[in-house]
Design an enzyme around this catalytic site. Structure first.
Site, mmCIF file in Angstrom:
data_model
loop_
_atom_site.group_PDB
_atom_site.id
_atom_site.type_symbol
_atom_site.label_atom_id
_atom_site.label_comp_id
_atom_site.label_asym_id
_atom_site.label_seq_id
_atom_site.Cartn_x
_atom_site.Cartn_y
_atom_site.Cartn_z
ATOM 1 N N HIS A 75 6.816 -2.008 -7.397
ATOM 2 C CA HIS A 75 6.203 -3.266 -7.845
ATOM 3 C C HIS A 75 4.845 -2.979 -8.494
ATOM 4 C CE1 HIS A 75 8.570 -6.533 -5.484
ATOM 5 N NE2 HIS A 75 9.354 -5.689 -6.132
ATOM 6 N N TYR A 204 2.272 -14.723 -2.842
ATOM 7 C CA TYR A 204 1.397 -15.161 -1.758
ATOM 8 C C TYR A 204 0.949 -16.579 -2.117
ATOM 9 C CZ TYR A 204 0.968 -10.274 -0.165
ATOM 10 O OH TYR A 204 1.220 -9.004 0.304
ATOM 11 N N PRO A 295 -1.320 -9.076 8.867
ATOM 12 C CA PRO A 295 -0.415 -8.480 7.878
ATOM 13 C C PRO A 295 -0.649 -8.905 6.422
ATOM 14 C CG PRO A 295 0.738 -10.138 9.170
ATOM 15 C CD PRO A 295 -0.607 -9.985 9.788
ATOM 16 N N LYS A 299 -1.423 -3.733 5.168
ATOM 17 C CA LYS A 299 -2.135 -2.467 5.368
ATOM 18 C C LYS A 299 -1.767 -1.703 6.643
ATOM 19 C CE LYS A 299 -4.519 -2.245 1.711
ATOM 20 N NZ LYS A 299 -3.343 -2.010 0.891
ATOM 21 N N TYR A 387 -5.236 -3.498 -2.768
ATOM 22 C CA TYR A 387 -3.830 -3.741 -2.436
ATOM 23 C C TYR A 387 -2.989 -2.483 -2.643
ATOM 24 C CZ TYR A 387 0.464 -6.404 -1.802
ATOM 25 O OH TYR A 387 1.662 -6.871 -1.318
HETATM 26 P P1 FAD Z 1 4.028 1.294 16.200
HETATM 27 O O1 FAD Z 1 4.915 1.057 15.048
HETATM 28 O O2 FAD Z 1 3.684 0.141 17.086
HETATM 29 O O3 FAD Z 1 4.693 2.449 17.065
HETATM 30 C C1 FAD Z 1 4.267 2.748 18.364
HETATM 31 C C2 FAD Z 1 5.442 3.293 19.149
HETATM 32 O O4 FAD Z 1 5.001 3.684 20.437
HETATM 33 C C3 FAD Z 1 6.530 2.279 19.360
HETATM 34 O O5 FAD Z 1 7.782 2.814 18.980
HETATM 35 C C4 FAD Z 1 6.465 1.967 20.831
HETATM 36 O O6 FAD Z 1 7.734 1.608 21.379
HETATM 37 C C5 FAD Z 1 5.946 3.264 21.386
HETATM 38 N N1 FAD Z 1 5.282 3.141 22.690
HETATM 39 C C6 FAD Z 1 4.493 2.147 23.133
HETATM 40 N N2 FAD Z 1 4.072 2.397 24.376
HETATM 41 C C7 FAD Z 1 4.603 3.591 24.718
HETATM 42 C C8 FAD Z 1 4.535 4.384 25.889
HETATM 43 N N3 FAD Z 1 3.841 3.986 26.957
HETATM 44 N N4 FAD Z 1 5.188 5.545 25.916
HETATM 45 C C9 FAD Z 1 5.909 5.979 24.838
HETATM 46 N N5 FAD Z 1 6.014 5.252 23.709
HETATM 47 C C10 FAD Z 1 5.367 4.079 23.653
HETATM 48 N N6 FAD Z 1 2.243 -4.387 8.878
HETATM 49 C C11 FAD Z 1 2.365 -4.669 7.597
HETATM 50 O O7 FAD Z 1 1.753 -3.968 6.770
HETATM 51 N N7 FAD Z 1 3.187 -5.707 7.206
HETATM 52 C C12 FAD Z 1 3.922 -6.459 8.126
HETATM 53 O O8 FAD Z 1 4.666 -7.343 7.760
HETATM 54 C C13 FAD Z 1 3.803 -6.166 9.486
HETATM 55 N N8 FAD Z 1 4.494 -6.868 10.432
HETATM 56 C C14 FAD Z 1 4.336 -6.544 11.759
HETATM 57 C C15 FAD Z 1 5.018 -7.237 12.784
HETATM 58 C C16 FAD Z 1 4.831 -6.938 14.124
HETATM 59 C C17 FAD Z 1 5.597 -7.702 15.211
HETATM 60 C C18 FAD Z 1 3.941 -5.918 14.486
HETATM 61 C C19 FAD Z 1 3.709 -5.592 15.952
HETATM 62 C C20 FAD Z 1 3.278 -5.214 13.473
HETATM 63 C C21 FAD Z 1 3.466 -5.512 12.124
HETATM 64 N N9 FAD Z 1 2.802 -4.805 11.101
HETATM 65 C C22 FAD Z 1 2.943 -5.117 9.809
HETATM 66 C C23 FAD Z 1 1.975 -3.688 11.382
HETATM 67 C C24 FAD Z 1 2.734 -2.372 11.195
HETATM 68 O O9 FAD Z 1 4.096 -2.537 11.472
HETATM 69 C C25 FAD Z 1 2.060 -1.387 12.114
HETATM 70 O O10 FAD Z 1 0.742 -1.215 11.637
HETATM 71 C C26 FAD Z 1 2.774 -0.045 12.201
HETATM 72 O O11 FAD Z 1 3.988 -0.203 12.895
HETATM 73 C C27 FAD Z 1 1.888 0.966 12.907
HETATM 74 O O12 FAD Z 1 2.625 2.101 13.224
HETATM 75 P P2 FAD Z 1 2.307 2.910 14.550
HETATM 76 O O13 FAD Z 1 3.246 4.053 14.527
HETATM 77 O O14 FAD Z 1 0.857 3.145 14.654
HETATM 78 O O15 FAD Z 1 2.639 1.919 15.742
HETATM 79 C C1 PHB Z 2 6.789 -7.781 4.226
HETATM 80 O O1 PHB Z 2 7.597 -7.623 3.295
HETATM 81 O O2 PHB Z 2 7.151 -7.772 5.398
HETATM 82 C C2 PHB Z 2 5.356 -8.009 3.920
HETATM 83 C C3 PHB Z 2 4.927 -7.916 2.620
HETATM 84 C C4 PHB Z 2 3.600 -8.140 2.313
HETATM 85 C C5 PHB Z 2 2.712 -8.443 3.323
HETATM 86 C C6 PHB Z 2 3.139 -8.511 4.629
HETATM 87 C C7 PHB Z 2 4.479 -8.304 4.939
HETATM 88 O O3 PHB Z 2 1.415 -8.678 3.005
#
Ligand code: FAD
Ligand code: PHB
Length: 402
Positions: A75, A204, A295, A299, A387
């Site tokens: 995009h 958006y 979100p 980022k 962005y």
């Molecule tokens: P996570 O993806 O949270 O991974 C952490 C992992 O650690 C998980 O698999 C978990 O099960 C595991 N874990 C937790 N506790 C333990 C433990 N005690 N022992 C072993 N393992 C453990 N970001 C965007 O940019 N756009 C979005 O639309 C968006 N939507 C989101 C929706 C939700 C519900 C959430 C929670 C976050 C969202 N985010 C979004 C943020 C983005 O998904 C996160 O920033 C990203 O997943 C970060 O990756 P991470 O690996 O740091 O953490």
């Molecule tokens: C998504 O596709 O899930 C999405 C895209 C843009 C955002 C947040 C979530 O800013």
């Protein structure tokens, strides 16, 4: 009880932990990844969808970019919609050719798990009662239960990649961390719908009924969000109500939203959070374990990838050349980028959401800002470069070792 040793114990198999594991493997460093959930759960968890250019490059260089290249959608802009008019922000034009990729976090996670399994490198799902001990004496030990047996994993470094609700950050003594936090009086209700996107690029939308976002996962799957109250129950949102809100909030002249079967829906709370430093002795925090953004700026996943890129270099320096410079600079290097993303995510969030108070002054400010970013090249360029993501060089702290 079994006792083993590895170089890096990685807690969490989200994008941060899995990518770190992949980078360690490619540099011949031993690591064990311990994940609390099952593989099916981790692969099905729908979250982010927008990859910055820098994230794409890291995944490509890590050897897990092949399917992303094939199936991801490049995009080059986004739309901002207000007063029922779509305004295009031509991001690529404004950022010397940079772009983003639409490719779901679920797919990134699947690709990384597959790569790890192909490499035969250890990745254990459904680990229970994971604890981190021995940090005070720089002899970290991770204990956990797996397959009904107790295990002990001794290591050089623990990588806390276990997300916001994980065990690693709470292991750090309270007086060794500073925390900054902001809550928001709204949440997102997200749906995945089996219908081709009604738009070529993300929309958006700011409206009198609240924020809405039209995103996508592929040419046949749409991902859409509406702003809701934080205490809203999903049961109060039957499919018709969701589509009705989306139609009203996204409405613009000469544009039509196509409906389709809803495959998944859920409500995500919003929070801004930073804990620093991102290191305590031999425990390094990365991704959501150290910081959370709302979100709206897309980022969260990108920050997790940026942290891990810096952490991988630091670990390679420490474990293969005996240099501590990377580990010592890790937190500061990440935090300059983290705070830029914090500001951008807060900026996008507060510009686009309604807080349901009668703050008419605040609404005038939002409208003024929306007019500004859609009419001034300088303001649009600022939005666009944040962005698509600043480069690691652009967010390096002053005086950091190149
Ligand atoms: P996570 O993806 O949270 O991974 C952490 C992992 O650690 C998980 O698999 C978990 O099960 C595991 N874990 C937790 N506790 C333990 C433990 N005690 N022992 C072993 N393992 C453990 N970001 C965007 O940019 N756009 C979005 O639309 C968006 N939507 C989101 C929706 C939700 C519900 C959430 C929670 C976050 C969202 N985010 C979004 C943020 C983005 O998904 C996160 O920033 C990203 O997943 C970060 O990756 P991470 O690996 O740091 O953490
Ligand atoms: C998504 O596709 O899930 C999405 C895209 C843009 C955002 C947040 C979530 O800013």
């Amino acid at each position: 009880m079994t006792s083993e040793r590895t170089q890096v114990a990685i807690i969490g198999a989200g994008p941060a932990g899995l990518l770190l594991g992949q980078l360690m493997h490619r540099h011949g460093i031993e690591a064990v990844i311990l994940e609390a959930r099952s593989r099916e759960y981790v692969e099905a968890r729908i979250r982010a969808g927008v990859l910055e250019q820098g994230t794409m490059e890291v995944l490509r260089e890590a050897g897990v970019g092949e399917r992303m290249e094939r199936e991801g959608l490049v995009h080059r802009g986004i739309y901002l919609c207000f007063d029922h008019v779509l305004h295009h922000i031509p991001m690529t034009e404004l950022t010397h050719g940079r772009s983003v990729m639409i490719y779901g976090q679920t797919e990134v996670v699947k690709d990384l798990i597959e790569a790890r399994q192909k490499a035969g490198a250890p990745l254990l799902f459904e680990c229970e009662d994971v604890t981190v001990e021995g940090l005070e004496h720089d002899e970290p030990v991770v204990r956990y239960r797996h397959g009904g047996a107790e295990h002990e994993l001794r290591c050089d470094i623990v990588a806390g990649c276990d997300g916001f609700h994980g065990v690693c950050r709470p292991t750090i003594p309270e007086d060794a961390l500073t925390v900054w936090e902001r809550g928001y009086p709204y949440a997102w209700l997200g749906i995945l719908a089996d219908v081709p996107p009604s738009t070529d690029e993300l929309i958006y939308a700011y409206s009198d009924r609240g924020f809405a976002l039209h995103s996508m996962r592929s040419l046949t799957r749409s991902r859409l969000y509406v702003q809701v109250d934080p205490d809203e129950e999903i049961a109060e949102w039957p499919d018709d109500r969701i589509w009705s809100e989306l139609h009203q909030r996204l409405a613009s002249d000469g544009w039509e939203l196509a409906e389709g079967p809803i495959l998944e829906k859920g409500i995500t709370p919003m929070r801004s959070f930073v804990a620093a430093p991102m290191r305590y002795r031999s425990l390094m925090l990365a991704g959501d374990a150290a910081h959370i953004v709302p979100p709206t700026g897309a980022k969260g996943l990108n920050l997790a990838v940026a942290d891990v890129t810096v952490l991988a270099d630091a670990l390679i320096g420490h474990l293969t050349a005996g240099s501590d410079t990377g580990l010592d600079e890790y937190s500061d290097r990440c935090l300059t980028r983290v705070w830029r993303a914090q500001h951008f995510s807060w900026f996008m969030t507060t510009m686009l959401h309604l807080d349901h108070s009668d703050d008419t002054y605040g609404r005038q400010l939002q409208r003024s800002q929306l007019r500004y970013v859609t009419t001034s090249t300088a303001a649009a360029t600022s939005l666009a470069e944040n962005y698509v993501g600043l480069t690691l060089e652009q967010t390096a702290p002053a005086g950091a070792t190149p």
